[in-house]
Design an enzyme around this catalytic site. Structure first.
Site, PDB file in Angstrom:
ATOM      1  CE1 TYR A 255      -4.221   2.361  -6.130  1.00 14.13           C
ATOM      2  CE2 TYR A 255      -2.130   2.951  -5.969  1.00 14.13           C
ATOM      3  CZ  TYR A 255      -3.182   2.424  -5.405  1.00 14.13           C
ATOM      4  OH  TYR A 255      -3.313   1.863  -3.937  1.00 14.13           O
TER       5      TYR A 255
ATOM      6  N   GLY B  70     -16.177  -3.977  -6.102  1.00 15.24           N
ATOM      7  CA  GLY B  70     -16.009  -2.997  -5.296  1.00 15.24           C
ATOM      8  C   GLY B  70     -16.060  -1.618  -5.651  1.00 15.24           C
TER       9      GLY B  70
ATOM     10  CB  SER C  64      -2.239   4.332   2.555  1.00 15.98           C
ATOM     11  OG  SER C  64      -3.339   4.116   1.622  1.00 15.98           O
TER      12      SER C  64
ATOM     13  N   GLY D 265      -5.701   6.546 -12.385  1.00 17.53           N
ATOM     14  CA  GLY D 265      -6.118   5.873 -11.199  1.00 17.53           C
ATOM     15  C   GLY D 265      -5.426   6.808  -9.967  1.00 17.53           C
TER      16      GLY D 265
ATOM     17  CG  ASN E 211     -12.604   4.778   1.602  1.00 21.20           C
ATOM     18  OD1 ASN E 211     -13.756   5.274   2.270  1.00 21.20           O
ATOM     19  ND2 ASN E 211     -11.633   5.216   0.858  1.00 21.20           N
TER      20      ASN E 211
ATOM     21  CE  LYS F  47     -11.913  -0.252  -0.435  1.00 20.41           C
ATOM     22  NZ  LYS F  47     -12.196   0.572  -1.444  1.00 20.41           N
TER      23      LYS F  47
ATOM     24  CB  SER G  34      -0.768  -0.047   1.214  1.00 18.49           C
ATOM     25  OG  SER G  34      -1.465   1.165   1.301  1.00 18.49           O
TER      26      SER G  34
ATOM     27  N   GLY H 135     -16.583  -3.368 -15.171  1.00 17.71           N
ATOM     28  CA  GLY H 135     -16.305  -4.355 -14.075  1.00 17.71           C
ATOM     29  C   GLY H 135     -17.519  -4.164 -12.936  1.00 17.71           C
TER      30      GLY H 135
HETATM   31  P1  NAP Z   1     -12.802  -6.806  -7.645  1.00 15.52           P
HETATM   32  O1  NAP Z   1     -13.989  -6.469  -6.559  1.00 15.52           O
HETATM   33  O2  NAP Z   1     -12.201  -7.927  -7.283  1.00 15.52           O
HETATM   34  O3  NAP Z   1     -13.654  -6.420  -9.023  1.00 15.52           O
HETATM   35  C1  NAP Z   1     -12.766  -6.864 -10.057  1.00 15.52           C
HETATM   36  C2  NAP Z   1     -13.615  -6.803 -11.342  1.00 15.52           C
HETATM   37  O4  NAP Z   1     -12.445  -7.068 -12.507  1.00 15.52           O
HETATM   38  C3  NAP Z   1     -14.756  -7.589 -11.525  1.00 15.52           C
HETATM   39  O5  NAP Z   1     -15.576  -7.080 -12.173  1.00 15.52           O
HETATM   40  C4  NAP Z   1     -14.016  -8.830 -12.445  1.00 15.52           C
HETATM   41  O6  NAP Z   1     -15.084  -9.306 -13.250  1.00 15.52           O
HETATM   42  C5  NAP Z   1     -13.129  -7.917 -13.235  1.00 15.52           C
HETATM   43  N1  NAP Z   1     -12.029  -8.715 -13.713  1.00 15.52           N
HETATM   44  C6  NAP Z   1     -10.889  -9.352 -13.084  1.00 15.52           C
HETATM   45  N2  NAP Z   1     -10.153  -9.973 -13.912  1.00 15.52           N
HETATM   46  C7  NAP Z   1     -10.599  -9.916 -15.161  1.00 15.52           C
HETATM   47  C8  NAP Z   1     -10.314 -10.286 -16.681  1.00 15.52           C
HETATM   48  N3  NAP Z   1      -9.249 -11.293 -16.534  1.00 15.52           N
HETATM   49  N4  NAP Z   1     -11.168 -10.116 -17.600  1.00 15.52           N
HETATM   50  C9  NAP Z   1     -12.357  -9.389 -17.418  1.00 15.52           C
HETATM   51  N5  NAP Z   1     -12.693  -8.925 -16.254  1.00 15.52           N
HETATM   52  C10 NAP Z   1     -11.740  -9.067 -15.298  1.00 15.52           C
HETATM   53  O7  NAP Z   1     -11.888  -5.483  -7.428  1.00 15.52           O
HETATM   54  P2  NAP Z   1     -12.416  -3.924  -7.056  1.00 15.52           P
HETATM   55  O8  NAP Z   1     -12.154  -3.842  -5.429  1.00 15.52           O
HETATM   56  O9  NAP Z   1     -13.386  -3.580  -7.733  1.00 15.52           O
HETATM   57  O10 NAP Z   1     -10.921  -3.175  -7.726  1.00 15.52           O
HETATM   58  C11 NAP Z   1     -10.706  -3.057  -9.089  1.00 15.52           C
HETATM   59  C12 NAP Z   1      -9.698  -2.253  -9.252  1.00 15.52           C
HETATM   60  O11 NAP Z   1      -9.769  -1.036  -8.852  1.00 15.52           O
HETATM   61  C13 NAP Z   1      -8.270  -2.984  -8.492  1.00 15.52           C
HETATM   62  O12 NAP Z   1      -7.665  -3.800  -9.481  1.00 15.52           O
HETATM   63  C14 NAP Z   1      -7.398  -1.607  -8.371  1.00 15.52           C
HETATM   64  O13 NAP Z   1      -6.173  -1.354  -9.391  1.00 15.52           O
HETATM   65  C15 NAP Z   1      -8.285  -0.173  -8.740  1.00 15.52           C
HETATM   66  N6  NAP Z   1      -8.411   0.469  -7.201  1.00 15.52           N
HETATM   67  C16 NAP Z   1      -8.292   1.725  -7.471  1.00 15.52           C
HETATM   68  C17 NAP Z   1      -8.378   2.669  -6.453  1.00 15.52           C
HETATM   69  C18 NAP Z   1      -8.067   4.150  -6.455  1.00 15.52           C
HETATM   70  O14 NAP Z   1      -8.064   4.679  -5.576  1.00 15.52           O
HETATM   71  N7  NAP Z   1      -7.394   4.421  -7.732  1.00 15.52           N
HETATM   72  C19 NAP Z   1      -8.836   2.161  -5.201  1.00 15.52           C
HETATM   73  C20 NAP Z   1      -9.169   0.794  -5.019  1.00 15.52           C
HETATM   74  C21 NAP Z   1      -8.916   0.071  -6.369  1.00 15.52           C
HETATM   75  P3  NAP Z   1     -15.932 -10.652 -12.682  1.00 15.52           P
HETATM   76  O15 NAP Z   1     -17.038 -10.095 -12.072  1.00 15.52           O
HETATM   77  O16 NAP Z   1     -16.133 -11.264 -14.205  1.00 15.52           O
HETATM   78  O17 NAP Z   1     -14.967 -11.362 -11.883  1.00 15.52           O
END
Ligand code: NAP
Length: 547
Positions: A492, A390, A264, A513, A343, A318, A262, A387
């Site tokens: 990011y 979360g 953070s 990001g 969060n 979360k 992290s 997606g």
């Molecule tokens: P999550 O709940 O695990 O959701 C992941 C999503 O990605 C799901 O919709 C999943 O689809 C899809 N996915 C994963 N692998 C895939 C693949 N090979 N092909 C197609 N779809 C795929 O994760 P999350 O917590 O939402 O986080 C998502 C991303 O957000 C993280 O990876 C992170 O990089 C980013 N993030 C950014 C911040 C920020 O402050 N900028 C904060 C937190 C997270 P399925 O439903 O089909 O499994």
């Protein structure tokens, strides 16, 4: 004052010059004690001469330790050799500040060890030239069952000047017992938790000054670590603000599993430093189940002397945060309630709890800053959210509340349908109705979206598809991007994902990001400190850590 001690192992005459050089470097970095680990010198003819030179030329006061294999050392020789070596060190003209002997070894051969330690006088008024004895106990399996008895024995033994207790933490909660030992000490004490993941015992090392620990161990570089979880001197002093930690220091952290990578801690600690806020922010690994979350966070909040004031909460906790705050009768903002996930934990000085969701407003702010518009302008936008996890939930809540029309695309379509149904038709902040639907397979190619937000983990370092763009999976024609589209990439790490590159080549506007990450962190920082967050500093710190 709690000292930083750096262990340096020496296994023969050939190592001495390098070891002294390392010690000098460690002293320059801020070490105030060197622990000469002479485990390998026991039983060697030149052992005493080498140890005497190390003590004589040590750039700081020093500890001499010849650690037995049974307690994490490498001294595999018989006990008599270890005793002779320590006895010889204590008979030298130049004395170390301390010698460290394991209590268990002492108890097994009291006569031999009392003879070896005969030069040490069990009086308070020993001259400064005389070494003092550290009695130590290490357990690499877990909290020692006889911990209290061990402390009693160390306390009652007149020869023992300092007690050292180190054990493998099974949970972040073990650190709290280490703090209680330090608070209740009757002799100068060192209490350290070790373990895996390495952050599990980090609290005991960083917060030693808050609880009056005699010293904390650090390493001069990561490859020289002598116990699991030892931070480097630079991490301790630079990242974790060791020199500013005192009795009143407030404690914050990032709770997740894993949390090792992290960004953070770097952001918030740099912010505290700039603001002069008496706080420190630590990684706090908590296993995935709610029971672990509840027990650990509850203990941190309830500890009477920790001053735990808040946390960033990340995967997979979360939703757990919302449940926890609800069970404890705390407050939560409307977004946490709507999204079902939060969060940010805020702990008041009297223990009152509040949770907030800063992910969703951070998405809106990052979008508005990137588009140079205000929130009301989002009402006219058509947004594709990729997606259904979360972050997608936070993004959908954020932009649909602002009045935007949202279409969701996800590999597993049913998840997108379920999520859309949770929001569609409810009242939004503009007085209209929320519009969120799940898109058809090829609708992403319609050319009708102003904004595409990637909330899949595709493109993320260490994720399921680090080299792929989500458009390759979710769109049948990759020409969905042109100069009229804004691509908001929430991933990011790295900053330049395959989607970002693709978007830039197509002439689309790109929002990275880190814009979201920094804004959600800034809102947390402001909630804890009641001061404006230093966004420029956050940007610089994050950019320095990202490749
Ligand atoms: P999550 O709940 O695990 O959701 C992941 C999503 O990605 C799901 O919709 C999943 O689809 C899809 N996915 C994963 N692998 C895939 C693949 N090979 N092909 C197609 N779809 C795929 O994760 P999350 O917590 O939402 O986080 C998502 C991303 O957000 C993280 O990876 C992170 O990089 C980013 N993030 C950014 C911040 C920020 O402050 N900028 C904060 C937190 C997270 P399925 O439903 O089909 O499994």
């Amino acid at each position: 004052m709690t000292l930083i001690a750096v262990p340096i192992s020496v296994s023969g005459a050939g190592d001495v010059a390098d070891a002294l050089h390392r010690a000098q470097n460690a002293a320059t970095l801020g070490a105030r004690l060197i622990e000469w680990r002479i485990d390998a010198l026991a039983g060697r003819e030149d052992g005493h001469a080498i140890a005497a030179r190390l003590v004589r030329e040590s750039p700081t006061p020093c500890i001499v330790t010849c650690r037995a294999e049974s307690e994490g050392g490498t001294a595999a020789t018989n006990e008599v050799d270890r005793q002779h070596l320590i006895q010889a060190v204590l008979s030298s003209a130049d004395q170390p500040c301390y010698v460290d002997v394991e209590l268990a070894a002492f108890q097994q051969d009291q006569r031999g060890w009392r003879e070896a330690l005969a030069a040490i006088q069990p009086h308070e008024d020993d001259g400064p030239q005389m070494a003092s004895l550290i009695f130590s106990a290490h357990d690499f399996r877990g909290r020692p069952r006889d911990l209290i008895q061990t402390i009693e024995t160390m306390t009652n033994e007149p020869l023992c000047k300092v007690m050292k207790l180190a054990w493998r933490a099974r949970s972040v909660r073990d650190n709290l017992e280490a703090f209680d030992l330090l608070t209740e000490r009757r002799k100068p004490t060192i209490a350290v938790c070790m373990g895996e993941p390495p952050e599990i015992g980090l609290m005991s090392r960083v917060l030693a000054p808050k609880f009056g620990g005699l010293l904390t161990f650090a390493t001069d570089s990561p490859e020289n670590e002598t116990a699991p979880g030892q931070p480097t001197i630079e991490e301790l002093r630079g990242l974790y603000r060791f020199d500013s930690i005192g009795k009143q220091t407030k404690v914050y952290g990032v709770i997740g599993w894993p949390v090792g990578h992290s960004a953070s801690p770097a952001l918030h600690n740099a912010g505290f430093e700039t603001l002069g806020h008496d706080g420190v922010y630590l990684p706090l690994p908590v296993p995935t189940e709610y029971e672990h979350f509840k027990a650990t966070v509850g203990s941190l909040i309830d500890h009477p002397r920790l001053d735990f004031r808040g946390a960033s909460v990340t995967l997979p906790h979360k939703e757990h945060l919302v449940q926890f705050v609800r069970e404890r009768g705390g407050r939560m903002d409307a977004l946490s309630e709507t999204i079902g996930a939060a969060n940010t934990l805020i702990v008041g000085s009297a223990g009152g709890l509040e949770c907030r969701n800063t992910d969703a407003p951070a998405i809106v702010r990052a979008l508005c800053d990137g588009l140079a518009c205000d929130e009301s302008a989002l009402a006219a936008k058509r947004v594709a959210v990729l997606g259904a996890g979360g972050v997608a939930r936070a993004a959908v809540a954020a932009v649909s509340q602002a009045g935007a029309k949202v279409v969701m695309f996800n590999r597993t379509r049913e998840k997108a349908e379920g999520l859309a149904a949770d929001f569609h038709g409810s009242k939004n902040a503009t007085g209209g109705l929320v519009h969120v639907v799940a898109g058809k397979d090829d609708a992403l190619d319609c050319g009708c979206f102003d904004i595409i937000i990637n909330c899949t983990s595709m493109g993320m370092t260490g994720g399921p598809a680090p080299d792929d763009s989500p458009l390759a999976v979710l769109a049948s024609d990759t020409k969905v991007l042109d100069e009229t589209v804004t691509v908001f990439e929430t991933v990011y790490t790295p900053r330049e994902t395959p989607l970002v590159k693709e978007a830039r080549e197509a002439g689309a506007t790109v929002i990275h990001g880190d814009a979201m990450f920094i804004r959600q962190a800034a809102m947390q920082f402001e909630a804890w400190t009641k001061h404006e967050a230093p966004i420029d500093l956050f940007e610089r710190v994050l950019a320095a850590g990202l490749t």
